[in-house]
Motif scaffolding. Structure first.
Motif, PDB file in Angstrom:
ATOM      1  N   GLU A 138      49.990 -50.549 -33.603  1.00 31.87           N
ATOM      2  CA  GLU A 138      50.953 -51.313 -32.805  1.00 31.87           C
ATOM      3  C   GLU A 138      51.325 -52.637 -33.489  1.00 31.87           C
ATOM      4  OE1 GLU A 138      48.932 -48.354 -30.353  1.00 31.87           O
ATOM      5  OE2 GLU A 138      48.128 -49.938 -31.637  1.00 31.87           O
ATOM      6  N   ALA A 139      50.333 -53.320 -34.053  1.00 37.67           N
ATOM      7  CA  ALA A 139      50.603 -54.592 -34.734  1.00 37.67           C
ATOM      8  C   ALA A 139      51.465 -54.373 -35.970  1.00 37.67           C
ATOM      9  CB  ALA A 139      49.295 -55.285 -35.104  1.00 37.67           C
ATOM     10  N   ALA A 140      51.157 -53.332 -36.734  1.00 44.95           N
ATOM     11  CA  ALA A 140      51.939 -53.028 -37.931  1.00 44.95           C
ATOM     12  C   ALA A 140      53.366 -52.649 -37.556  1.00 44.95           C
ATOM     13  CB  ALA A 140      51.272 -51.919 -38.737  1.00 44.95           C
ATOM     14  N   MET A 141      53.529 -51.888 -36.488  1.00 47.57           N
ATOM     15  CA  MET A 141      54.863 -51.477 -36.055  1.00 47.57           C
ATOM     16  C   MET A 141      55.686 -52.684 -35.600  1.00 47.57           C
ATOM     17  SD  MET A 141      56.852 -49.057 -35.979  1.00 47.57           S
ATOM     18  CE  MET A 141      56.880 -47.407 -35.414  1.00 47.57           C
ATOM     19  N   ARG A 142      55.054 -53.594 -34.836  1.00 43.90           N
ATOM     20  CA  ARG A 142      55.774 -54.795 -34.382  1.00 43.90           C
ATOM     21  C   ARG A 142      56.265 -55.611 -35.578  1.00 43.90           C
ATOM     22  NH1 ARG A 142      51.858 -54.919 -30.403  1.00 43.90           N
ATOM     23  NH2 ARG A 142      50.521 -56.272 -31.652  1.00 43.90           N
ATOM     24  N   GLU A 143      55.373 -55.815 -36.543  1.00 43.58           N
ATOM     25  CA  GLU A 143      55.773 -56.605 -37.702  1.00 43.58           C
ATOM     26  C   GLU A 143      56.834 -55.880 -38.523  1.00 43.58           C
ATOM     27  OE1 GLU A 143      54.047 -58.860 -41.615  1.00 43.58           O
ATOM     28  OE2 GLU A 143      52.707 -58.636 -39.893  1.00 43.58           O
ATOM     29  N   LEU A 144      56.713 -54.570 -38.650  1.00 44.26           N
ATOM     30  CA  LEU A 144      57.721 -53.797 -39.379  1.00 44.26           C
ATOM     31  C   LEU A 144      59.087 -53.951 -38.714  1.00 44.26           C
ATOM     32  CD1 LEU A 144      58.510 -51.846 -41.608  1.00 44.26           C
ATOM     33  CD2 LEU A 144      57.695 -49.961 -40.166  1.00 44.26           C
ATOM     34  N   GLU A 145      59.120 -53.935 -37.405  1.00 47.53           N
ATOM     35  CA  GLU A 145      60.389 -54.131 -36.684  1.00 47.53           C
ATOM     36  C   GLU A 145      60.972 -55.514 -36.975  1.00 47.53           C
ATOM     37  OE1 GLU A 145      59.229 -53.288 -32.660  1.00 47.53           O
ATOM     38  OE2 GLU A 145      59.462 -51.131 -32.926  1.00 47.53           O
ATOM     39  N   GLN A 146      60.111 -56.529 -37.059  1.00 49.53           N
ATOM     40  CA  GLN A 146      60.581 -57.881 -37.383  1.00 49.53           C
ATOM     41  C   GLN A 146      61.158 -57.940 -38.798  1.00 49.53           C
ATOM     42  OE1 GLN A 146      57.132 -60.321 -36.779  1.00 49.53           O
ATOM     43  NE2 GLN A 146      57.304 -60.311 -34.556  1.00 49.53           N
ATOM     44  N   VAL A 147      60.465 -57.293 -39.734  1.00 51.95           N
ATOM     45  CA  VAL A 147      60.923 -57.263 -41.122  1.00 51.95           C
ATOM     46  C   VAL A 147      62.293 -56.585 -41.202  1.00 51.95           C
ATOM     47  CG1 VAL A 147      60.481 -56.204 -43.387  1.00 51.95           C
ATOM     48  CG2 VAL A 147      58.638 -57.411 -42.190  1.00 51.95           C
ATOM     49  N   VAL A 148      62.421 -55.435 -40.562  1.00 51.90           N
ATOM     50  CA  VAL A 148      63.691 -54.700 -40.585  1.00 51.90           C
ATOM     51  C   VAL A 148      64.795 -55.559 -39.975  1.00 51.90           C
ATOM     52  CG1 VAL A 148      64.921 -52.699 -39.637  1.00 51.90           C
ATOM     53  CG2 VAL A 148      62.643 -52.411 -40.628  1.00 51.90           C
ATOM     54  N   GLY A 149      64.493 -56.240 -38.888  1.00 57.92           N
ATOM     55  CA  GLY A 149      65.483 -57.106 -38.245  1.00 57.92           C
ATOM     56  C   GLY A 149      65.971 -58.208 -39.173  1.00 57.92           C
ATOM     57  N   GLN A 150      65.042 -58.821 -39.886  1.00 54.91           N
ATOM     58  CA  GLN A 150      65.423 -59.881 -40.822  1.00 54.91           C
ATOM     59  C   GLN A 150      66.288 -59.325 -41.951  1.00 54.91           C
ATOM     60  OE1 GLN A 150      61.318 -61.436 -41.503  1.00 54.91           O
ATOM     61  NE2 GLN A 150      62.302 -63.424 -41.218  1.00 54.91           N
ATOM     62  N   LEU A 151      65.900 -58.173 -42.482  1.00 58.31           N
ATOM     63  CA  LEU A 151      66.676 -57.584 -43.570  1.00 58.31           C
ATOM     64  C   LEU A 151      68.061 -57.139 -43.098  1.00 58.31           C
ATOM     65  CD1 LEU A 151      63.858 -55.548 -45.339  1.00 58.31           C
ATOM     66  CD2 LEU A 151      65.019 -57.588 -46.221  1.00 58.31           C
ATOM     67  N   GLU A 152      68.155 -56.624 -41.885  1.00 53.38           N
ATOM     68  CA  GLU A 152      69.448 -56.171 -41.366  1.00 53.38           C
ATOM     69  C   GLU A 152      70.411 -57.320 -41.135  1.00 53.38           C
ATOM     70  OE1 GLU A 152      68.438 -53.831 -37.918  1.00 53.38           O
ATOM     71  OE2 GLU A 152      68.429 -51.973 -39.085  1.00 53.38           O
ATOM     72  N   ARG A 153      69.876 -58.474 -40.752  1.00 51.94           N
ATOM     73  CA  ARG A 153      70.754 -59.639 -40.535  1.00 51.94           C
ATOM     74  C   ARG A 153      71.429 -60.068 -41.828  1.00 51.94           C
ATOM     75  NH1 ARG A 153      66.474 -61.592 -37.456  1.00 51.94           N
ATOM     76  NH2 ARG A 153      65.979 -63.118 -39.064  1.00 51.94           N
ATOM     77  N   GLY A 154      70.735 -59.885 -42.949  1.00 49.86           N
ATOM     78  CA  GLY A 154      71.326 -60.203 -44.241  1.00 49.86           C
ATOM     79  C   GLY A 154      71.435 -61.675 -44.557  1.00 49.86           C
ATOM     80  N   ASP A 155      70.756 -62.517 -43.793  1.00 46.25           N
ATOM     81  CA  ASP A 155      70.850 -63.953 -44.039  1.00 46.25           C
ATOM     82  C   ASP A 155      69.617 -64.512 -44.754  1.00 46.25           C
ATOM     83  OD1 ASP A 155      69.049 -63.682 -41.988  1.00 46.25           O
ATOM     84  OD2 ASP A 155      70.005 -65.121 -40.641  1.00 46.25           O
ATOM     85  N   VAL A 156      68.905 -63.643 -45.446  1.00 46.90           N
ATOM     86  CA  VAL A 156      67.681 -64.023 -46.145  1.00 46.90           C
ATOM     87  C   VAL A 156      67.990 -64.081 -47.635  1.00 46.90           C
ATOM     88  CG1 VAL A 156      65.274 -63.368 -46.560  1.00 46.90           C
ATOM     89  CG2 VAL A 156      66.327 -62.851 -44.364  1.00 46.90           C
ATOM     90  N   GLU A 157      67.438 -65.092 -48.296  1.00 45.26           N
ATOM     91  CA  GLU A 157      67.638 -65.224 -49.741  1.00 45.26           C
ATOM     92  C   GLU A 157      67.093 -63.997 -50.469  1.00 45.26           C
ATOM     93  OE1 GLU A 157      65.791 -68.845 -51.007  1.00 45.26           O
ATOM     94  OE2 GLU A 157      67.028 -70.058 -49.678  1.00 45.26           O
ATOM     95  N   LEU A 158      67.622 -63.735 -51.652  1.00 45.79           N
ATOM     96  CA  LEU A 158      67.278 -62.540 -52.412  1.00 45.79           C
ATOM     97  C   LEU A 158      65.779 -62.413 -52.644  1.00 45.79           C
ATOM     98  CD1 LEU A 158      68.104 -60.025 -53.972  1.00 45.79           C
ATOM     99  CD2 LEU A 158      68.418 -61.484 -55.983  1.00 45.79           C
ATOM    100  N   GLU A 159      65.129 -63.450 -53.114  1.00 48.51           N
ATOM    101  CA  GLU A 159      63.695 -63.376 -53.398  1.00 48.51           C
ATOM    102  C   GLU A 159      62.893 -63.073 -52.133  1.00 48.51           C
ATOM    103  OE1 GLU A 159      62.105 -63.296 -56.361  1.00 48.51           O
ATOM    104  OE2 GLU A 159      64.123 -63.299 -57.198  1.00 48.51           O
TER     105      GLU A 159
END
Length: 80
Positions: free
Chosen positions: A12-33
């Motif tokens: 459950e903890a890994a899934m929650r964090e994975l969802e957060q990671v995907v959300g950040q990547l989908e927004r596209g407002d994160v620097e390349l590195e």
């Protein structure tokens, strides 16, 4: 993101964090590195979730049922 090592996370903890990671990547407002680091973390989290699901499936498969559908015992699963 959590500071907990991925190999200590529950499914459950890994899934929650994975969802957060995907959300950040989908927004596209994160620097390349940071995007690269997030993608790598996401891949590790995905593997953890897959491993925990496989472990659960093996435990369920090890349960044998008697004629009326009641568990009659557990068959040891190799490596458990």
């Amino acid at each position: 993101m959590s500071d907990m090592p991925i190999d200590e996370m529950s499914f459950e903890a890994a899934m929650r964090e994975l969802e957060q990671v995907v959300g950040q990547l989908e927004r596209g407002d994160v620097e390349l590195e940071k995007s690269i680091a997030l993608y790598e973390r996401g891949a590790q989290l995905k593997k953890r979730c897959e491993d925990k699901l496989k472990e659960a499936e093996e435990k369920v498969a090890a349960i044998t049922l008697d004629g009326d559908g009641s568990p009659k015992g557990l068959t040891p699963v190799e490596g458990m």
